[in-house]
Design a protein around this motif. Structure first.
Motif, PDB file in Angstrom:
ATOM      1  N   GLU A 109      49.944  35.942  25.522  1.00  0.00           N
ATOM      2  CA  GLU A 109      50.289  37.132  26.195  1.00  0.00           C
ATOM      3  C   GLU A 109      51.743  37.462  26.266  1.00  0.00           C
ATOM      4  O   GLU A 109      52.674  36.698  26.398  1.00  0.00           O
ATOM      5  CB  GLU A 109      49.755  37.090  27.535  1.00  0.00           C
ATOM      6  CG  GLU A 109      49.955  38.583  28.232  1.00  0.00           C
ATOM      7  CD  GLU A 109      49.363  38.546  29.663  1.00  0.00           C
ATOM      8  OE1 GLU A 109      47.988  38.555  29.938  1.00  0.00           O
ATOM      9  OE2 GLU A 109      50.156  38.151  30.733  1.00  0.00           O
ATOM     10  N   ASP A 110      52.123  38.611  25.601  1.00  0.00           N
ATOM     11  CA  ASP A 110      53.598  38.952  25.339  1.00  0.00           C
ATOM     12  C   ASP A 110      54.268  37.950  24.467  1.00  0.00           C
ATOM     13  O   ASP A 110      55.319  37.472  24.613  1.00  0.00           O
ATOM     14  CB  ASP A 110      54.091  39.242  26.547  1.00  0.00           C
ATOM     15  CG  ASP A 110      53.417  40.454  27.246  1.00  0.00           C
ATOM     16  OD1 ASP A 110      53.053  41.486  26.639  1.00  0.00           O
ATOM     17  OD2 ASP A 110      53.349  40.484  28.476  1.00  0.00           O
ATOM     18  N   GLY A 111      53.380  37.321  23.586  1.00  0.00           N
ATOM     19  CA  GLY A 111      53.798  35.927  22.790  1.00  0.00           C
ATOM     20  C   GLY A 111      53.972  34.799  23.370  1.00  0.00           C
ATOM     21  O   GLY A 111      54.720  33.931  22.822  1.00  0.00           O
ATOM     22  N   VAL A 112      53.522  34.776  24.710  1.00  0.00           N
ATOM     23  CA  VAL A 112      53.848  33.697  25.485  1.00  0.00           C
ATOM     24  C   VAL A 112      52.389  32.735  25.384  1.00  0.00           C
ATOM     25  O   VAL A 112      51.414  33.162  25.792  1.00  0.00           O
ATOM     26  CB  VAL A 112      54.087  33.650  27.080  1.00  0.00           C
ATOM     27  CG1 VAL A 112      54.181  32.482  27.782  1.00  0.00           C
ATOM     28  CG2 VAL A 112      55.547  34.494  27.040  1.00  0.00           C
TER      29      VAL A 112
ATOM     30  N   ARG B 243      51.097  27.433  31.666  1.00  0.00           N
ATOM     31  CA  ARG B 243      51.965  27.898  30.560  1.00  0.00           C
ATOM     32  C   ARG B 243      52.234  26.826  29.386  1.00  0.00           C
ATOM     33  O   ARG B 243      52.210  25.787  29.940  1.00  0.00           O
ATOM     34  CB  ARG B 243      53.389  28.348  30.731  1.00  0.00           C
ATOM     35  CG  ARG B 243      54.162  29.214  29.707  1.00  0.00           C
ATOM     36  CD  ARG B 243      55.044  29.795  30.255  1.00  0.00           C
ATOM     37  NE  ARG B 243      56.248  30.371  29.073  1.00  0.00           N
ATOM     38  CZ  ARG B 243      57.432  31.039  29.409  1.00  0.00           C
ATOM     39  NH1 ARG B 243      57.389  31.624  30.564  1.00  0.00           N
ATOM     40  NH2 ARG B 243      57.992  31.406  28.331  1.00  0.00           N
TER      41      ARG B 243
ATOM     42  N   GLU C 280      56.480  26.530  23.700  1.00  0.00           N
ATOM     43  CA  GLU C 280      56.480  27.919  22.583  1.00  0.00           C
ATOM     44  C   GLU C 280      55.552  27.016  21.458  1.00  0.00           C
ATOM     45  O   GLU C 280      54.895  27.887  20.655  1.00  0.00           O
ATOM     46  CB  GLU C 280      57.772  28.354  22.091  1.00  0.00           C
ATOM     47  CG  GLU C 280      57.684  29.247  21.113  1.00  0.00           C
ATOM     48  CD  GLU C 280      58.965  30.027  20.824  1.00  0.00           C
ATOM     49  OE1 GLU C 280      59.133  30.543  19.916  1.00  0.00           O
ATOM     50  OE2 GLU C 280      59.914  29.773  21.831  1.00  0.00           O
TER      51      GLU C 280
ATOM     52  N   ARG D 250      40.335  40.638  24.606  1.00  0.00           N
ATOM     53  CA  ARG D 250      40.722  41.856  25.142  1.00  0.00           C
ATOM     54  C   ARG D 250      39.917  42.983  24.393  1.00  0.00           C
ATOM     55  O   ARG D 250      39.933  42.714  23.051  1.00  0.00           O
ATOM     56  CB  ARG D 250      41.922  41.706  25.070  1.00  0.00           C
ATOM     57  CG  ARG D 250      42.868  43.153  25.756  1.00  0.00           C
ATOM     58  CD  ARG D 250      44.371  43.299  25.322  1.00  0.00           C
ATOM     59  NE  ARG D 250      44.974  41.961  25.792  1.00  0.00           N
ATOM     60  CZ  ARG D 250      45.297  42.061  27.175  1.00  0.00           C
ATOM     61  NH1 ARG D 250      44.971  42.908  28.008  1.00  0.00           N
ATOM     62  NH2 ARG D 250      45.890  40.813  27.606  1.00  0.00           N
TER      63      ARG D 250
ATOM     64  N   GLY E  74      42.239  47.678  26.300  1.00  0.00           N
ATOM     65  CA  GLY E  74      43.145  46.715  26.910  1.00  0.00           C
ATOM     66  C   GLY E  74      42.730  45.892  27.945  1.00  0.00           C
ATOM     67  O   GLY E  74      43.352  45.348  28.618  1.00  0.00           O
TER      68      GLY E  74
ATOM     69  N   ARG F  67      45.952  41.463  32.807  1.00  0.00           N
ATOM     70  CA  ARG F  67      46.694  40.434  32.249  1.00  0.00           C
ATOM     71  C   ARG F  67      46.499  39.078  33.050  1.00  0.00           C
ATOM     72  O   ARG F  67      45.626  39.242  33.915  1.00  0.00           O
ATOM     73  CB  ARG F  67      48.313  40.562  32.929  1.00  0.00           C
ATOM     74  CG  ARG F  67      48.945  41.863  32.433  1.00  0.00           C
ATOM     75  CD  ARG F  67      50.372  42.153  32.994  1.00  0.00           C
ATOM     76  NE  ARG F  67      51.149  40.925  32.583  1.00  0.00           N
ATOM     77  CZ  ARG F  67      52.007  40.926  31.475  1.00  0.00           C
ATOM     78  NH1 ARG F  67      51.755  41.768  30.491  1.00  0.00           N
ATOM     79  NH2 ARG F  67      52.661  40.090  30.959  1.00  0.00           N
TER      80      ARG F  67
END
Length: 289
Positions: free
Chosen positions: A130-133, A154, A157, A199, A203, A228
């Motif tokens: 999500e959002d690159g994470v 989490r 990266e 998703r 969205g 989210r």
């Protein structure tokens, strides 16, 4: 080899360059004995498959020795990663990440031994970005906590380990359709299995997950209120599929049709992969057949 000839649990389909890749729990006896690895298949029509062979063979130094379960294959930043569950005597079950340069492997252990808490019994980790994470969403087992949990933490990266605190998204008993199982201590237990996030075009963020219903193994649906991972998750009142099959995931086939992949029946050694067409509804998804 036909789909009906493949004994597999927890099937996961990855699509790339006109080819389907099928992964899953494939050891002859996944419940006990020494784990061997994961066999994968490829094909272009969801009916006829070529066996790739073992995309992961357990190295002697690998911490997991049994219960090789539920590999999911994800492309991420130019490489390919298997998220899978493993266990060993004296060690809690956990999700480990394996890495390769091709969807056909060979996959090798990557980063930390496991990305789920070492003192938790965990399984069925799945990648969510999500959002690159990157995050791993996984089950904290009912065998340890009674009311099985879906949790998230989490990832670094490069997916080499987890960082930060684990958050519980919901528990199995919150769903109206889940049926309890008697635990050794006489208390009621509720299963969580196989989270898989997707998703839709609007969205909305959904999660498939599996548990026991009155009619057997079943798949439920949850939705995040803010779209989210940190949202409040609402659980659908009725299961998406409750005909003794589960551990589902969603993919888009080569004709553009959304499909739900499950194993059914939920009985070894009869389990087989099914690829069911689905459609979106106002409440989420629905099997067409």
């Amino acid at each position: 080899m036909k789909s009906s000839e493949i004994q597999i649990r927890d099937p996961f389909v990855y699509v790339e360059k006109g080819m389907y890749y099928l992964y899953g729990s494939t050891d002859r006896n996944i419940w006990s004995g020494e784990g061997q690895g994961f066999t994968a298949y490829k094909g272009n029509d969801l009916e006829n498959w070529e066996e790739i062979g073992n995309v992961f063979d357990r190295p002697e130094s690998f911490w997991g020795t049994e219960n090789f379960w539920a590999p999911e294959m994800h492309a991420y930043r130019g490489a390919y990663y298997l998220f899978a569950s493993f266990k060993a005597p004296g060690c809690c079950r956990g999700t480990a990440i394996l890495k390769a340069d091709s969807p056909e492997g060979p996959f090798r252990p990557w980063g930390e031994e496991r990305v789920t808490p070492a003192d938790w019994e965990c399984l069925d980790g799945t990648l969510y970005v999500e959002d690159g994470v990157p995050y791993v969403v996984f089950c904290h087992e009912w065998l340890q906590v009674g009311d099985g949990e879906i949790c998230v933490v989490r990832l670094r990266e490069d997916l080499s380990g987890s960082v930060g605190e684990v958050r519980t998204l919901f528990t199995a008993s919150r769903a109206r359709w889940t049926d309890s199982i008697s635990m050794q201590n006489g208390q009621k237990g509720y299963i969580t299995d196989g989270p898989n996030l997707f998703r839709n075009a609007d969205g909305r963020l959904y999660m498939l997950w599996s548990s026991k219903s009155a009619s057997g193994y079943a798949i439920g649906l949850a939705e995040s209120d803010n779209g989210r991972i940190d949202g409040v998750w609402t659980l659908q009142d009725r299961p998406v599929f409750d005909r003794d099959g589960g551990h589902g995931m969603i993919f888009c086939d080569l004709q553009g049709q959304l499909r739900l992949t499950i194993h059914a029946p939920n009985q070894s050694p009869d389990e087989r992969p099914l690829f069911l067409p689905i459609c979106e509804t106002a409440d989420g998804i629905e099997c067409i057949v």
